[in-house]
Motif scaffolding. Structure first.
Motif, short mmCIF file in Angstrom:
data_model
loop_
_atom_site.label_atom_id
_atom_site.label_comp_id
_atom_site.label_asym_id
_atom_site.label_seq_id
_atom_site.Cartn_x
_atom_site.Cartn_y
_atom_site.Cartn_z
N UNK A 93 7.61 11.35 3.39
CA UNK A 93 7.38 12.30 4.48
C UNK A 93 8.47 13.37 4.56
N UNK B 44 11.60 1.61 0.60
CA UNK B 44 11.27 2.66 1.55
C UNK B 44 12.36 3.73 1.54
N UNK C 210 -0.62 6.81 -0.21
CA UNK C 210 -0.42 7.91 0.75
C UNK C 210 0.62 8.92 0.32
N UNK D 50 -12.29 6.96 0.18
CA UNK D 50 -12.41 5.63 -0.42
C UNK D 50 -12.53 4.48 0.57
N UNK D 51 -12.24 4.73 1.85
CA UNK D 51 -12.35 3.65 2.82
C UNK D 51 -12.71 4.22 4.19
N UNK E 195 -5.89 10.92 -2.87
CA UNK E 195 -6.60 11.05 -1.59
C UNK E 195 -8.01 10.46 -1.59
N UNK E 196 -8.74 10.65 -2.66
CA UNK E 196 -10.13 10.18 -2.62
C UNK E 196 -10.43 9.08 -3.61
N UNK E 197 -9.43 8.33 -3.96
CA UNK E 197 -9.65 7.21 -4.88
C UNK E 197 -10.46 6.11 -4.20
N UNK F 272 -1.74 -0.59 1.81
CA UNK F 272 -2.49 -0.20 0.63
C UNK F 272 -1.54 0.06 -0.53
N UNK G 101 -9.27 9.34 3.97
CA UNK G 101 -9.68 9.41 2.56
C UNK G 101 -11.06 8.80 2.37
N UNK H 236 -0.49 9.39 7.15
CA UNK H 236 -0.92 8.80 5.87
C UNK H 236 0.25 8.70 4.90
N UNK H 237 1.08 9.73 4.88
CA UNK H 237 2.20 9.73 3.95
C UNK H 237 3.26 8.70 4.37
N UNK H 238 3.44 8.54 5.65
CA UNK H 238 4.48 7.64 6.15
C UNK H 238 4.10 6.17 5.96
N UNK H 239 2.84 5.84 6.27
CA UNK H 239 2.41 4.43 6.26
C UNK H 239 1.63 4.06 5.02
N UNK H 240 1.22 5.07 4.28
CA UNK H 240 0.38 4.93 3.09
C UNK H 240 -1.10 4.86 3.39
N UNK H 241 -1.48 4.53 4.59
CA UNK H 241 -2.91 4.48 4.89
C UNK H 241 -3.19 5.26 6.17
N UNK H 242 -2.89 4.65 7.30
CA UNK H 242 -3.12 5.29 8.58
C UNK H 242 -2.14 4.69 9.57
N UNK I 147 2.91 -6.26 9.02
CA UNK I 147 4.16 -5.91 9.71
C UNK I 147 4.82 -4.71 9.06
N UNK I 148 4.84 -4.71 7.73
CA UNK I 148 5.57 -3.66 7.03
C UNK I 148 4.88 -2.29 7.16
N UNK J 176 9.38 6.18 5.20
CA UNK J 176 8.10 6.08 4.48
C UNK J 176 8.12 4.88 3.55
N UNK K 132 12.32 -1.38 6.58
CA UNK K 132 11.41 -0.24 6.45
C UNK K 132 10.08 -0.39 7.17
N UNK K 133 9.94 -1.40 8.00
CA UNK K 133 8.68 -1.57 8.73
C UNK K 133 8.44 -0.40 9.69
N UNK K 134 7.18 -0.01 9.76
CA UNK K 134 6.78 1.04 10.71
C UNK K 134 6.83 0.47 12.12
N UNK L 160 0.56 13.39 7.88
CA UNK L 160 1.90 12.83 8.04
C UNK L 160 1.85 11.32 8.23
N UNK M 178 -1.59 2.93 13.01
CA UNK M 178 -2.37 2.25 14.03
C UNK M 178 -1.44 1.86 15.17
#
Lengths: 147, 144
Positions: free
Chosen positions: A12, A73, A98, B117-118, A104-106, A45, B115, B36-42, A38-39, A79, B77-79, B34, B44
């Motif tokens: 990020x 991270x 991410x 894909x899901x 993005x669309x995999x 993903x 994205x 997506x980039x930080x958590x890799x997915x979304x 948790x992480x 991130x 590194x946990x969100x 942002x 929550x």
């Protein structure tokens, strides 16, 4: 499935840049085990890239999340970057999709520990799924805090 | 006056612990670039009473935009949270709490940015990029 496309990703804040020179599996997998929840904060993903294809620029903090693996991270922005086995010098990287615009669309590769998924994280799709028992019957895993 | 259920959570390594009350632990997901980039997915989050929150341990904050900062554990590194600066509210990450406190998913932000894909299954409300921005332009603002 191998894709030789060159990928570039960044965290990020931009302090960490990761490039993948090919050979990766362009399909992320989802894991709902408690450690991954948790992480990631919710839904974890990752996609697999061979070690010799990955290069990392920037300072990275590695946390030994178990005897088997590290989770990396960015120490500036937090991130999530990758998870990787530490019991094998040639272990591939499980990179966070991410970080990469190209990802993005995999399509999804798989979804595991589905029986531990949060009620709010039910993922739609026809990708292969496995419960904790199904996954652990066939794979190495961390005993304990998985679900 | 109902106080709300006490929720206690922790990050992956256990160094950061949180304690907070919630009358209605609804979940919301955000698919903006942002998050997506930080958590890799979304990202929550669980709805909680922010005034009852206590946080202990090596929580770090990254100022990700003019409007928000993102909390993460400096050890593992946990969100941890998405914090809106204008009101100081920390929207806590669902992963902190076992089973996300059992809350249902009620809202998706930037749902058109998810994205392809899901997708998150359910009949909850989904706000597009335009609708999300409109919602927050009225009150506070997002990273976007």
């Amino acid at each position: 499935m191998n894709d030789v496309t060159h990928l570039t990703g960044h965290c990020l804040c931009g302090a960490v840049e990761i490039t993948v020179s090919g050979g990766h599996d362009p399909r992320p997998g989802i894991c709902h085990c408690r450690m991954c929840q948790r992480w990631s904060g919710g839904v974890f993903m990752c996609f697999e890239a061979p070690a010799d294809a990955v290069s990392v620029n920037g300072d990275v903090t590695r946390y030994a999340s178990s005897d088997l693996a590290e989770r990396a991270f960015c120490p500036v922005c937090g991130s999530n970057l990758w998870m990787r086995n530490t019991d094998d010098a040639d272990a591939s990287f499980e990179l966070m999709p991410g970080l990469f615009d190209a990802a993005l669309d995999w399509p999804l590769r798989s979804e595991i520990y589905t029986d531990n998924a949060m009620a709010a994280a039910q993922i739609g799709g026809s990708h292969p799924k496995a419960t904790r028992a199904e996954y652990e019957a066939k794979n190495n895993y961390v005993k304990g805090d998985a679900g | 006056m109902t106080e709300g259920r006490l929720l206690q959570g922790r990050c992956l390594c256990g160094a950061v612990t949180v304690s907070v009350r919630s009358e209605d632990p609804r979940l919301r997901a955000c698919h903006c670039d942002m998050c997506r980039r930080h958590t890799s997915s979304m990202f929550m989050s669980v709805d909680t009473d922010a005034s009852t929150l206590t946080v202990e341990g090596p929580a770090q904050s990254y100022v990700s935009s003019e409007w928000a900062e993102r909390g993460f554990c400096g050890t593992c590194g946990s969100t941890l949270w998405y914090g809106t600066k204008h009101d100081g509210t920390r929207h806590l990450a669902a992963g902190l709490f076992d089973n996300a406190a059992g809350g249902p998913l009620t809202l998706e932000f930037f749902s058109d940015r998810c994205p392809s894909g899901y997708e998150l299954a359910g009949d909850h409300r989904r706000l597009s990029t335009k609708e999300t921005i409109e919602m927050f332009t009225d009150a506070d603002a997002t990273d976007e």
